[in-house]
Design an enzyme around this catalytic site. Structure first.
Site, mmCIF file in Angstrom:
data_model
loop_
_atom_site.group_PDB
_atom_site.id
_atom_site.type_symbol
_atom_site.label_atom_id
_atom_site.label_comp_id
_atom_site.label_asym_id
_atom_site.label_seq_id
_atom_site.Cartn_x
_atom_site.Cartn_y
_atom_site.Cartn_z
ATOM 1 N N GLU A 282 21.662 38.419 -18.958
ATOM 2 C CA GLU A 282 22.680 38.529 -20.022
ATOM 3 C C GLU A 282 23.862 37.607 -19.718
ATOM 4 O OE1 GLU A 282 22.260 39.884 -22.937
ATOM 5 O OE2 GLU A 282 20.321 40.673 -22.339
ATOM 6 N N TRP B 190 22.809 34.517 -21.088
ATOM 7 C CA TRP B 190 23.061 34.345 -22.533
ATOM 8 C C TRP B 190 24.490 33.855 -22.781
ATOM 9 C CZ3 TRP B 190 20.165 33.930 -26.764
ATOM 10 C CH2 TRP B 190 18.844 34.378 -26.721
ATOM 11 N N TRP C 163 23.716 32.685 -50.521
ATOM 12 C CA TRP C 163 24.578 33.790 -50.069
ATOM 13 C C TRP C 163 25.354 34.335 -51.257
ATOM 14 C CZ3 TRP C 163 23.045 34.746 -45.371
ATOM 15 C CH2 TRP C 163 22.672 33.714 -44.520
ATOM 16 N N ASN D 266 26.581 46.348 -27.932
ATOM 17 C CA ASN D 266 25.743 45.218 -28.356
ATOM 18 C C ASN D 266 24.657 45.615 -29.355
ATOM 19 O OD1 ASN D 266 24.764 42.390 -28.073
ATOM 20 N ND2 ASN D 266 22.961 43.454 -27.302
ATOM 21 N N TRP E 9 27.151 34.470 -42.282
ATOM 22 C CA TRP E 9 27.535 35.007 -40.968
ATOM 23 C C TRP E 9 28.990 34.740 -40.601
ATOM 24 C CZ3 TRP E 9 29.203 31.094 -37.874
ATOM 25 C CH2 TRP E 9 28.725 29.813 -38.131
ATOM 26 N N TRP F 10 26.391 35.527 -33.758
ATOM 27 C CA TRP F 10 26.270 35.718 -35.217
ATOM 28 C C TRP F 10 25.174 34.831 -35.786
ATOM 29 C CZ3 TRP F 10 27.417 39.238 -38.724
ATOM 30 C CH2 TRP F 10 28.343 40.218 -38.386
HETATM 31 C C1 LIG Z 1 27.137 39.728 -33.791
HETATM 32 C C2 LIG Z 1 27.525 39.658 -32.333
HETATM 33 C C3 LIG Z 1 28.779 39.175 -31.966
HETATM 34 C C4 LIG Z 1 29.141 39.094 -30.619
HETATM 35 N N1 LIG Z 1 30.391 38.627 -30.278
HETATM 36 C C5 LIG Z 1 30.739 38.533 -28.969
HETATM 37 C C6 LIG Z 1 32.035 38.059 -28.589
HETATM 38 O O1 LIG Z 1 32.872 37.687 -29.413
HETATM 39 N N2 LIG Z 1 32.333 38.023 -27.258
HETATM 40 C C7 LIG Z 1 31.423 38.408 -26.295
HETATM 41 O O2 LIG Z 1 31.760 38.353 -25.105
HETATM 42 N N3 LIG Z 1 30.195 38.827 -26.637
HETATM 43 C C8 LIG Z 1 29.819 38.910 -27.931
HETATM 44 N N4 LIG Z 1 28.570 39.372 -28.259
HETATM 45 C C9 LIG Z 1 27.576 39.581 -27.191
HETATM 46 C C10 LIG Z 1 27.485 41.011 -26.626
HETATM 47 O O3 LIG Z 1 27.419 41.944 -27.655
HETATM 48 C C11 LIG Z 1 28.686 41.350 -25.748
HETATM 49 O O4 LIG Z 1 28.888 40.342 -24.777
HETATM 50 C C12 LIG Z 1 28.468 42.676 -25.006
HETATM 51 O O5 LIG Z 1 28.220 43.699 -25.918
HETATM 52 C C13 LIG Z 1 29.700 42.988 -24.177
HETATM 53 O O6 LIG Z 1 29.570 44.233 -23.567
HETATM 54 P P1 LIG Z 1 29.335 44.359 -22.004
HETATM 55 O O7 LIG Z 1 30.348 43.559 -21.274
HETATM 56 O O8 LIG Z 1 29.237 45.794 -21.702
HETATM 57 O O9 LIG Z 1 27.905 43.672 -21.850
HETATM 58 P P2 LIG Z 1 26.823 43.771 -20.683
HETATM 59 O O10 LIG Z 1 25.561 44.200 -21.312
HETATM 60 O O11 LIG Z 1 27.313 44.547 -19.543
HETATM 61 O O12 LIG Z 1 26.631 42.242 -20.261
HETATM 62 C C14 LIG Z 1 27.403 41.602 -19.245
HETATM 63 C C15 LIG Z 1 28.037 40.338 -19.785
HETATM 64 O O13 LIG Z 1 27.035 39.422 -20.216
HETATM 65 C C16 LIG Z 1 27.491 38.710 -21.365
HETATM 66 N N5 LIG Z 1 26.618 39.012 -22.492
HETATM 67 C C17 LIG Z 1 25.907 40.154 -22.712
HETATM 68 N N6 LIG Z 1 25.176 40.033 -23.837
HETATM 69 C C18 LIG Z 1 25.440 38.820 -24.348
HETATM 70 C C19 LIG Z 1 24.987 38.117 -25.496
HETATM 71 N N7 LIG Z 1 24.082 38.636 -26.332
HETATM 72 N N8 LIG Z 1 25.475 36.876 -25.728
HETATM 73 C C20 LIG Z 1 26.363 36.312 -24.870
HETATM 74 N N9 LIG Z 1 26.832 36.920 -23.757
HETATM 75 C C21 LIG Z 1 26.372 38.168 -23.509
HETATM 76 C C22 LIG Z 1 28.901 39.203 -21.662
HETATM 77 O O14 LIG Z 1 29.812 38.324 -21.075
HETATM 78 C C23 LIG Z 1 28.906 40.568 -21.000
HETATM 79 O O15 LIG Z 1 30.202 40.979 -20.624
HETATM 80 C C24 LIG Z 1 28.207 39.483 -29.616
HETATM 81 C C25 LIG Z 1 26.950 39.974 -30.002
HETATM 82 C C26 LIG Z 1 26.617 40.066 -31.336
HETATM 83 C C27 LIG Z 1 25.259 40.590 -31.704
#
Ligand SMILES: Cc1cc2nc3c(=O)[nH]c(=O)nc-3n(C[C@H](O)[C@H](O)[C@H](O)COP(=O)(O)OP(=O)(O)OC[C@H]3O[C@@H](n4cnc5c(N)ncnc54)[C@H](O)[C@@H]3O)c2cc1C
Length: 464
Positions: A262, A265, A293, A328, A346, A369
């Site tokens: 993650e 990602w 759209w 997420n 989006w 997005w």
């Molecule tokens: C529509 C949408 C919009 C989003 N907008 C953002 C945003 O503005 N900022 C943001 O940081 N994340 C965003 N995310 C990705 C993800 O949802 C969040 O990073 C995550 O929910 C943060 O919670 P966590 O720190 O507990 O994640 P954890 O699951 O603990 O993951 C650890 C770290 O990995 C990174 N990460 C995890 N999942 C993703 C992912 N899918 N894409 C990129 N990095 C990821 C983050 O930095 C996160 O803090 C978005 C996802 C979606 C579907």
């Protein structure tokens, strides 16, 4: 002794801060510049976080952080003259607009400058396919380009010890006016603690209590199996390197591997906006440029308010508003609903998330997005449309998450929690739910909105 300026950006920490550590060989003037251009793109939740994070950083810097608002290039040039600075240090922000401004700054500098990477595990330019072009698919990017290629990330550095230069003018954080006046700010403040120390505690807590069930548990919004490190990471209160090495030191199993992927990602999102910067404004997949759209303003407003009549969607939008965060799994559900069932481009979702999320991040937000919308790299196919009733039943089975944010549904039995419009009248009455009064009727019908989305998708497929 030489005089250095450290320009703090999204690196609001003293530990594992490569530019700050290099600067600390000399006397250091620590500076934060609230750039007027950046301010225009910053949401309310981000401003609030930034205020508190800067406050913490300033405490760690013994109150020596110098605050300025203005154009960063002009302000840096002024400081170099007034404070007789010999060299300037900063950690790069991997966003196209900021990098191009950095280049303008560099051209205007007549002193030494030293630029570092303090926010990504792998520099976007260093990862390319065998044919020299950038990856567009996550797995080969991460597994082949980053991991198998043996590109070990930089090991974390120790805490910087600084001899300060005090600037001639005294400035205060309050002059930046970052705190929103809306009473909503109190809710967000009550949910989070900002700053480097808390970020590290949160990581330790997650590694002790959450990661053991991360791979499976990360799907369930009521459970605490995710790290919630995203805002700390965005503002650089800790680095991905600190997370990576601490996590990897725990061993190698499916949960550890999944958590690290993650972080992968996150790298991929930054990589994409670096190599394909047009995707910040346009669909990465241009086939979608012809998509019909609808962008219906009433629907968008209901979505923002959490009044769509679909409980898991509404709970997510309420979580966003009440806490500045959304799990997420639910981000994916509300995203699919907005783009597919409501036929909204989006960018409307991205902009609302940018306004409300404490972890709003140009790269992650835009790439995610576009992923949800099917317009992005390695995206969820457009025809895969989440069913919000089934998603609720699968991932919030007993309704703990949904009922927390929609207390008016707290007495709904599980069977109808995610589809209250199908519940018998007597059951609704017993649960105290009055559709159209204390909980909305669905704003669109699931089956027909799904068919509509698929028919719209067929139109662009035919045009290809
Ligand atoms: C529509 C949408 C919009 C989003 N907008 C953002 C945003 O503005 N900022 C943001 O940081 N994340 C965003 N995310 C990705 C993800 O949802 C969040 O990073 C995550 O929910 C943060 O919670 P966590 O720190 O507990 O994640 P954890 O699951 O603990 O993951 C650890 C770290 O990995 C990174 N990460 C995890 N999942 C993703 C992912 N899918 N894409 C990129 N990095 C990821 C983050 O930095 C996160 O803090 C978005 C996802 C979606 C579907």
């Amino acid at each position: 002794m030489m005089r250095s300026l450290h320009w703090f950006r999204n690196d609001l920490r003293l530990t594992d801060n490569p530019a700050l550590i290099a600067a600390s060989e000399n006397d250091v003037l620590p500076v934060y510049i609230l750039d007027s251009e950046d301010l225009k793109d910053m949401g309310q939740a981000s401003k609030l976080w930034l205020h508190h994070s800067l406050n913490q950083l300033n405490e760690s810097l013994e109150g020596k952080l110098h605050f300025i608002q203005g154009d960063s290039i002009n302000e840096i040039r002024k400081l170099i003259d007034s404070e007789q600075i010999d060299a300037i240090y900063w950690n790069r922000v991997f966003e196209p607009k900021k990098r191009s401004k950095d280049n303008d700054l560099i051209k205007s500098l007549e002193i030494d400058y030293h630029i570092f990477n303090g926010s990504l595990l792998w520099e976007p330019e260093s990862i390319l396919k065998d044919d020299g072009t950038p990856y567009k698919v996550f797995t080969p990017f991460y597994r082949k380009g980053c991991i198998k290629a043996g590109k070990t990330p930089r090991e974390p550095l120790s805490k910087a010890k600084l001899n300060f230069i005090s600037a001639q003018d005294q400035t205060s954080l309050d002059e930046l006016n970052l705190l929103p006046v809306h009473p909503w700010k109190k809710k967000i403040e009550s949910k989070w603690e900002m700053g480097e120390d808390t970020a590290m505690k949160r990581l330790d807590d997650f590694l002790e209590n959450g990661i053991q069930n991360y791979k499976e548990g990360r799907n369930y919004p009521a459970k605490s199996f995710v790290s919630r490190l995203s805002p700390h990471l965005h503002f650089g209160e800790l680095s991905p390197n600190q997370i990576w090495f601490k996590t990897r030191a725990m061993g190698d199993d499916k949960n550890i591997d999944h958590f690290c992927s993650e972080l992968g990602w996150r790298e991929f999102s930054h990589y994409l906006i670096h190599h394909f910067s047009f995707m910040l404004k346009e669909n990465l997949n241009s086939n979608f440029d012809a998509f019909p759209w609808e962008n219906n303003a009433d629907f968008i407003q209901s979505w923002k308010l959490g009044e769509t009549g679909y409980p898991i969607v509404d709970a997510g939008m309420k979580e966003l508003w009440e806490t500045g965060y959304m799990h997420n799994r639910v981000r994916m559900i509300v995203g699919s609903f907005l783009v597919k069932n409501l036929l909204t481009h989006w960018s409307y979702g991205r902009d609302w998330f940018n306004e409300c999320l404490v972890d709003a991040d140009l790269a992650n937000n835009t790439a995610s997005w576009q992923w949800v919308a099917g317009t992005g790299a390695d995206a969820a196919p457009y025809f895969r449309i989440f069913n919000p009733v089934k998603q609720g039943q699968d991932f919030d089975k007993d309704g703990e998450y949904t009922k927390k944010y929609l207390p008016q549904l707290s007495k709904m039995p599980d069977k109808y929690l995610f589809n209250p419009w199908e519940a018998p009248k007597e059951l609704l009455a017993d649960a105290g739910v009055k559709l159209g009064e204390n909980y909305p009727h669905p704003i669109v019908e699931l089956k027909s909105s799904r068919e509509n989305a698929l028919a719209s998708f067929d139109q662009i497929k035919k045009k290809k």
